[in-house]
Scaffold this motif. Structure first.
Motif, short mmCIF file in Angstrom:
data_model
loop_
_atom_site.label_atom_id
_atom_site.label_comp_id
_atom_site.label_asym_id
_atom_site.label_seq_id
_atom_site.Cartn_x
_atom_site.Cartn_y
_atom_site.Cartn_z
N TRP A 249 0.81 -1.36 0.05
CA TRP A 249 -0.01 -0.12 -0.04
C TRP A 249 0.82 1.27 0.10
O TRP A 249 1.81 1.48 0.80
N THR B 165 2.55 -9.11 7.52
CA THR B 165 2.27 -7.68 7.26
C THR B 165 3.44 -6.89 8.08
O THR B 165 3.86 -7.00 9.10
N VAL C 250 -3.59 -3.05 8.17
CA VAL C 250 -3.62 -4.06 7.30
C VAL C 250 -3.77 -5.58 7.74
O VAL C 250 -3.43 -5.68 8.86
N LEU D 120 -6.98 -2.15 3.65
CA LEU D 120 -6.38 -1.26 4.49
C LEU D 120 -7.57 -0.71 5.12
O LEU D 120 -8.44 -0.24 4.53
N CYS E 50 -2.62 0.49 -4.21
CA CYS E 50 -2.42 -0.84 -3.83
C CYS E 50 -1.36 -1.34 -5.20
O CYS E 50 -1.70 -1.08 -6.26
#
Lengths: 110, 113
Positions: B34, B55, B66, B76, B91
């Protein structure tokens, strides 16, 4: 740490003139380098990458390890080349995110 | 067709609201990202993932979170939107090696009033 520098925020050239968008990087290993382009109202997309050694839309870029540069060149600019251009660096393994430069806006004047 | 999808494309919302920006890809990629980008400006990496249940936070401090429960999905979430969150959110996904191309979605333009 890896870093990518695009010294020009804005570059204006006349149609038919040569274009060179500068990109310098800092990385102690063997980098993979890319140029991404973002046309108005379109998504960011790959323009070319050094490993392919190809010419896309008349653009070329040569990796110069001695000068740690990957400048993007085109001999004759066209109006449709006006866009944002981002230089990006990747480590060979791909295990870290791409490092992008801040971008250069190319404006081709008719 | 293999692609990256983002919804919504545009969102106008009031301060304090919780929002989730959706991102899905049918590229078969493990790596997803992102970015926050004001129009015509630099890209700021805010989150990334190298696979399911992975993540990481990016370079830009963000109040968003996220999750990566499925390979193809990387949403998100902003728990409480503020005007400073007004921006475009991109993205992206990428294949497994350093030479692989990174593909970007069309973006979500968020305005917080």
């Amino acid at each position: 740490a890896q870093r990518v520098t695009q010294p020009e925020k804005l570059l204006s050239v006349f149609k038919g003139a040569p274009v060179e968008l500068k990109c310098n990087y800092s990385y102690s290993g063997s980098p993979e380098l890319f140029w991404y382009v973002q046309y108005s109202r379109q998504r960011l997309q790959l323009l070319l990458r050094h490993i392919s050694r190809e010419s896309i839309k008349g653009f070329t870029a040569d990796l110069n390890k001695g000068e740690t540069s990957f400048h993007l060149k085109k001999p004759f600019a066209q109006e449709e080349d006006s866009a944002m251009y981002y230089c990006a660096l990747s480590v060979h393994s791909g295990n870290t995110p791409l490092v992008f430069g801040k971008g250069t806006r190319l404006s081709v004047i008719a | 067709e293999a692609d990256i999808y983002q919804t919504p494309r545009y969102l106008v919302i009031g301060t304090g609201k919780k929002i989730t920006l959706e991102c899905s890809q049918t590229m078969g990629h493990d790596k997803m990202y992102w970015y926050q980008q004001d129009p015509g400006m630099e890209l700021h990496l805010i989150h990334y993932s190298y696979g399911v249940n992975s993540t990481e936070k990016g370079d830009l401090s963000s109040e968003s979170t996220v999750s990566r429960i499925r390979t193809e999905h990387f949403p998100l979430t902003l728990e409480s939107a503020r005007p400073s969150h007004t921006s475009q959110y991109l993205c992206a996904s990428r294949g497994g090696t350093g030479t692989d191309t990174q593909y970007f979605g069309p973006g979500t333009r968020l305005t917080v009033l």
